[in-house]
Motif scaffolding. Structure first.
Motif, PDB file in Angstrom:
ATOM      1  N   ALA A  65      -6.810   1.058  -2.706  1.00 30.94           N
ATOM      2  CA  ALA A  65      -6.491   1.398  -4.091  1.00 30.94           C
ATOM      3  C   ALA A  65      -6.971   2.810  -4.439  1.00 30.94           C
ATOM      4  O   ALA A  65      -6.277   3.566  -5.141  1.00 30.94           O
ATOM      5  N   THR A  66      -8.138   3.184  -3.951  1.00 35.68           N
ATOM      6  CA  THR A  66      -8.690   4.515  -4.223  1.00 35.68           C
ATOM      7  C   THR A  66      -7.816   5.609  -3.620  1.00 35.68           C
ATOM      8  O   THR A  66      -7.526   6.626  -4.260  1.00 35.68           O
ATOM      9  N   ILE A  67      -7.380   5.410  -2.385  1.00 29.97           N
ATOM     10  CA  ILE A  67      -6.497   6.392  -1.740  1.00 29.97           C
ATOM     11  C   ILE A  67      -5.198   6.528  -2.521  1.00 29.97           C
ATOM     12  O   ILE A  67      -4.703   7.643  -2.754  1.00 29.97           O
ATOM     13  N   ALA A  68      -4.641   5.404  -2.941  1.00 30.68           N
ATOM     14  CA  ALA A  68      -3.388   5.438  -3.691  1.00 30.68           C
ATOM     15  C   ALA A  68      -3.549   6.179  -5.018  1.00 30.68           C
ATOM     16  O   ALA A  68      -2.664   6.949  -5.425  1.00 30.68           O
ATOM     17  N   LEU A  69      -4.674   5.983  -5.701  1.00 26.25           N
ATOM     18  CA  LEU A  69      -4.904   6.662  -6.976  1.00 26.25           C
ATOM     19  C   LEU A  69      -5.049   8.171  -6.784  1.00 26.25           C
ATOM     20  O   LEU A  69      -4.472   8.969  -7.533  1.00 26.25           O
ATOM     21  N   GLY A  70      -5.820   8.583  -5.783  1.00 26.83           N
ATOM     22  CA  GLY A  70      -5.966  10.013  -5.514  1.00 26.83           C
ATOM     23  C   GLY A  70      -4.645  10.646  -5.122  1.00 26.83           C
ATOM     24  O   GLY A  70      -4.329  11.779  -5.519  1.00 26.83           O
ATOM     25  N   ASN A  71      -3.874   9.909  -4.370  1.00 27.73           N
ATOM     26  CA  ASN A  71      -2.561  10.394  -3.945  1.00 27.73           C
ATOM     27  C   ASN A  71      -1.645  10.661  -5.136  1.00 27.73           C
ATOM     28  O   ASN A  71      -0.801  11.547  -5.095  1.00 27.73           O
ATOM     29  N   GLY A  72      -1.854   9.891  -6.208  1.00 27.01           N
ATOM     30  CA  GLY A  72      -1.030  10.060  -7.396  1.00 27.01           C
ATOM     31  C   GLY A  72      -1.148  11.436  -8.015  1.00 27.01           C
ATOM     32  O   GLY A  72      -0.170  11.981  -8.538  1.00 27.01           O
TER      33      GLY A  72
ATOM     34  N   TYR B 133       0.833  -1.216   0.000  1.00 23.72           N
ATOM     35  CA  TYR B 133       0.000   0.000   0.000  1.00 23.72           C
ATOM     36  C   TYR B 133       0.859   1.254   0.000  1.00 23.72           C
ATOM     37  O   TYR B 133       0.666   2.157  -0.822  1.00 23.72           O
ATOM     38  N   THR B 134       1.816   1.340   0.937  1.00 23.61           N
ATOM     39  CA  THR B 134       2.654   2.532   0.995  1.00 23.61           C
ATOM     40  C   THR B 134       3.480   2.679  -0.280  1.00 23.61           C
ATOM     41  O   THR B 134       3.720   3.796  -0.747  1.00 23.61           O
ATOM     42  N   ALA B 135       3.883   1.555  -0.859  1.00 21.95           N
ATOM     43  CA  ALA B 135       4.648   1.609  -2.105  1.00 21.95           C
ATOM     44  C   ALA B 135       3.813   2.193  -3.235  1.00 21.95           C
ATOM     45  O   ALA B 135       4.240   3.122  -3.936  1.00 21.95           O
ATOM     46  N   PHE B 136       2.615   1.668  -3.437  1.00 24.58           N
ATOM     47  CA  PHE B 136       1.808   2.134  -4.559  1.00 24.58           C
ATOM     48  C   PHE B 136       1.224   3.518  -4.319  1.00 24.58           C
ATOM     49  O   PHE B 136       0.925   4.245  -5.271  1.00 24.58           O
TER      50      PHE B 136
ATOM     51  N   LEU C 241       8.433  -0.867  -1.049  1.00 24.51           N
ATOM     52  CA  LEU C 241       8.422  -2.280  -1.441  1.00 24.51           C
ATOM     53  C   LEU C 241       9.514  -3.050  -0.706  1.00 24.51           C
ATOM     54  O   LEU C 241       9.289  -4.156  -0.201  1.00 24.51           O
ATOM     55  N   LEU C 242      10.698  -2.447  -0.646  1.00 20.17           N
ATOM     56  CA  LEU C 242      11.798  -3.073   0.082  1.00 20.17           C
ATOM     57  C   LEU C 242      11.449  -3.226   1.555  1.00 20.17           C
ATOM     58  O   LEU C 242      11.700  -4.282   2.158  1.00 20.17           O
TER      59      LEU C 242
ATOM     60  N   TYR D 238      13.687   2.938   7.265  1.00 21.96           N
ATOM     61  CA  TYR D 238      12.851   4.023   7.788  1.00 21.96           C
ATOM     62  C   TYR D 238      11.383   3.635   7.902  1.00 21.96           C
ATOM     63  O   TYR D 238      10.725   3.918   8.905  1.00 21.96           O
ATOM     64  N   GLU D 239      10.846   2.973   6.875  1.00 24.03           N
ATOM     65  CA  GLU D 239       9.417   2.664   6.838  1.00 24.03           C
ATOM     66  C   GLU D 239       8.997   1.602   7.848  1.00 24.03           C
ATOM     67  O   GLU D 239       7.808   1.332   8.003  1.00 24.03           O
ATOM     68  N   GLN D 240       9.933   1.020   8.568  1.00 25.25           N
ATOM     69  CA  GLN D 240       9.545   0.050   9.593  1.00 25.25           C
ATOM     70  C   GLN D 240       8.836   0.720  10.765  1.00 25.25           C
ATOM     71  O   GLN D 240       8.200   0.035  11.571  1.00 25.25           O
ATOM     72  N   ILE D 241       8.886   2.030  10.845  1.00 18.95           N
ATOM     73  CA  ILE D 241       8.240   2.723  11.955  1.00 18.95           C
ATOM     74  C   ILE D 241       6.736   2.447  11.996  1.00 18.95           C
ATOM     75  O   ILE D 241       6.143   2.363  13.063  1.00 18.95           O
ATOM     76  N   GLY D 242       6.112   2.312  10.857  1.00 18.10           N
ATOM     77  CA  GLY D 242       4.684   2.022  10.836  1.00 18.10           C
ATOM     78  C   GLY D 242       4.375   0.547  10.647  1.00 18.10           C
ATOM     79  O   GLY D 242       3.215   0.156  10.570  1.00 18.10           O
ATOM     80  N   ASN D 243       5.413  -0.278  10.582  1.00 15.63           N
ATOM     81  CA  ASN D 243       5.251  -1.698  10.269  1.00 15.63           C
ATOM     82  C   ASN D 243       5.729  -2.534  11.455  1.00 15.63           C
ATOM     83  O   ASN D 243       5.016  -2.675  12.449  1.00 15.63           O
ATOM     84  N   THR D 244       6.925  -3.061  11.398  1.00 16.15           N
ATOM     85  CA  THR D 244       7.407  -3.936  12.479  1.00 16.15           C
ATOM     86  C   THR D 244       7.661  -3.168  13.769  1.00 16.15           C
ATOM     87  O   THR D 244       7.458  -3.694  14.863  1.00 16.15           O
TER      88      THR D 244
END
Length: 440
Positions: free
Chosen positions: A107-114, A57-60, A373-374, A231-237
């Motif tokens: 998916a909708t949030i990601a598209l609007g974010n684009g 999600y964060t990637a797209f 993605l990484l 860095y993105e692990q702050i919201g994940n693991t």
């Protein structure tokens, strides 16, 4: 020379962009603070699946700006792209309140974010003349707006989600997005006219693009990709560690895990003016670090923050770590973030060719896409490593990014100097009838 402004020493349009971005970030970080917890408790997804979905999600959400920036530059224009993008994102946030719409909502949030994400900050450069000394630091000011929204989001959305139900938190994120849209529509008169900002005739529109610039952007993008893996692990693991392995009882009251996310943006707001004052003094003495050295230092500081967490995990001996370790982590993590992320965005914006501002800024978000993605794949290792080992690995990843950023210092200085020289030449060459940039 630049003209004075009546709003906080900056062009009025920067305040409008600041506030619009603040509410968009409120919606994004409000939803993000709940996402992993929602998937693991309500949707009953396993940890590996939740980490993968979070990473995707964060990637797209940062991949779609590459397409959206091109659409904005070629057809829609920046203003219409922001308005359409904000409307679509608000709809996606409200959809999150309904479980069957989960994937469609993401998916909708990601598209609007684009459409939204690259076109809003790409308007900052248009507020300043090329010789305005405020321009390099404008992105640090703008970045505070990111963090005002991110500070409020866990307090409001996190509290509603953990107290009354996840769907209330998601709905609050949608309200925040609508607030940002309303501010942008109201403040349009303070933003530069896109038609009036045409500085160069079409024949010169591509003169800023060159092999050196493209290679530099690719190199910085690679370094940022590696950095985001940690860095993105702050919201994940890290969110899982904070929930499961930290004693969050303060004065007899257990504080919700999601509410601790407010520490990061709060510290950004506190530390940014202090850091800018320090950089200003260093610049006056001719001792300010170059932009790449700042970014390298930032990556090393983030690495140190993960080593601190590894130490907390080892020190606790299998028990729950004291919340003071959490506070110390956020202090270091935030300081590193301020050194690297606003400066990276600023470099990409300053290298943007005329009429391709949104597209170039979107390429910054391409690095965030690949980094996310990484990060999703790195997060899958959480269940296979000891927690202390996992955080040491994150420190190593951030340190690798620091080395690469340091090596890019020389090429960055050279390309930025060439870009500045070309801007100066172009402005002395503008034919009659073509408007020069003015302050809003």
């Amino acid at each position: 020379m630049s003209q004075p402004s009546n709003w906080f020493g900056q062009p009025r349009g920067l305040t409008i962009l600041f506030l619009t971005n603040m509410w968009e970030q409120f919606s994004y970080f409000g939803m993000r603070a709940l996402l992993v917890y929602y998937m693991t408790t309500t949707l009953l997804f396993g940890q590996e699946k939740s980490s993968s979905i979070y990473g995707l999600y964060t990637a797209f959400a940062y991949f779609t700006p590459i397409i959206g920036g091109t659409i904005a530059d070629r057809w829609l224009g920046k203003r219409r792209a922001v308005i359409i993008g904000a409307t679509v994102m608000a709809a996606g946030h409200f959809m999150m309140a309904f479980e069957p719409a989960f994937y469609f909502a993401l998916a909708t949030i990601a598209l609007g974010n684009g459409l939204f994400l690259p076109t809003l900050p790409s308007q900052i450069n248009d507020l300043y003349t090329a010789d305005d000394p405020r321009r390099p630091w404008a992105y640090n000011v703008y970045y505070v707006g990111v963090n005002v929204g991110a500070f409020l989001a866990p307090l409001v959305c996190g509290f509603l989600g953990e107290t009354y139900g996840w769907h209330y938190g998601f709905a609050a994120a949608g309200v925040g997005m609508l607030a940002g849209l309303a501010i942008y529509l109201w403040g349009n008169r303070y933003l530069p006219s896109e038609a009036a900002r045409q500085v160069l005739p079409p024949a010169k529109a591509g003169t800023h693009r060159g092999r050196d610039t493209v290679l530099l952007l690719l190199g910085i993008g690679l370094a940022v990709t590696i950095f985001r893996g940690a860095y993105e692990q702050i919201g994940n693991t890290f969110a899982l560690w904070m929930r499961d392995d930290v004693d969050r009882v303060i004065d007899g009251v257990e504080v919700g895990a999601s509410m601790f996310f407010s520490l990061n943006p709060l510290l950004v707001m506190v530390m940014t003016p202090l850091l800018l004052a320090r950089w200003k003094k260093q610049a006056e003495r001719g001792r300010e670090l170059s932009v790449m050295h700042k970014m390298a230092v930032g990556a090393l500081i983030v690495a140190a923050s993960y080593l601190l967490v590894a130490g907390a995990e080892a020190f606790s001996g299998g028990g729950r770590a004291h919340w003071i370790w959490l506070l110390s982590y956020f202090l270091l993590f935030t300081l590193g973030e301020l050194y690297i992320l606003p400066n990276g965005l600023g470099v990409f914006a300053r290298l943007a060719p005329p009429k391709l501002g949104a597209t170039t800024v979107a390429s910054w978000y391409l690095a965030i896409f690949t980094g996310s993605l990484l990060a999703g794949q790195v997060g899958r290792l959480w269940s296979h490593f000891g927690h202390a080992q996992f955080f040491v690995m994150l420190a190593a990843i951030a340190s690798c990014a620091a080395v690469l950023l340091y090596l890019l210092d020389g090429p960055t200085k050279r390309v930025l100097a060439q870009a500045q020289a070309r801007v100066a030449d172009d402005l002395t060459d503008v034919p009659e009838g073509i408007a020069r940039p003015q302050n809003a």
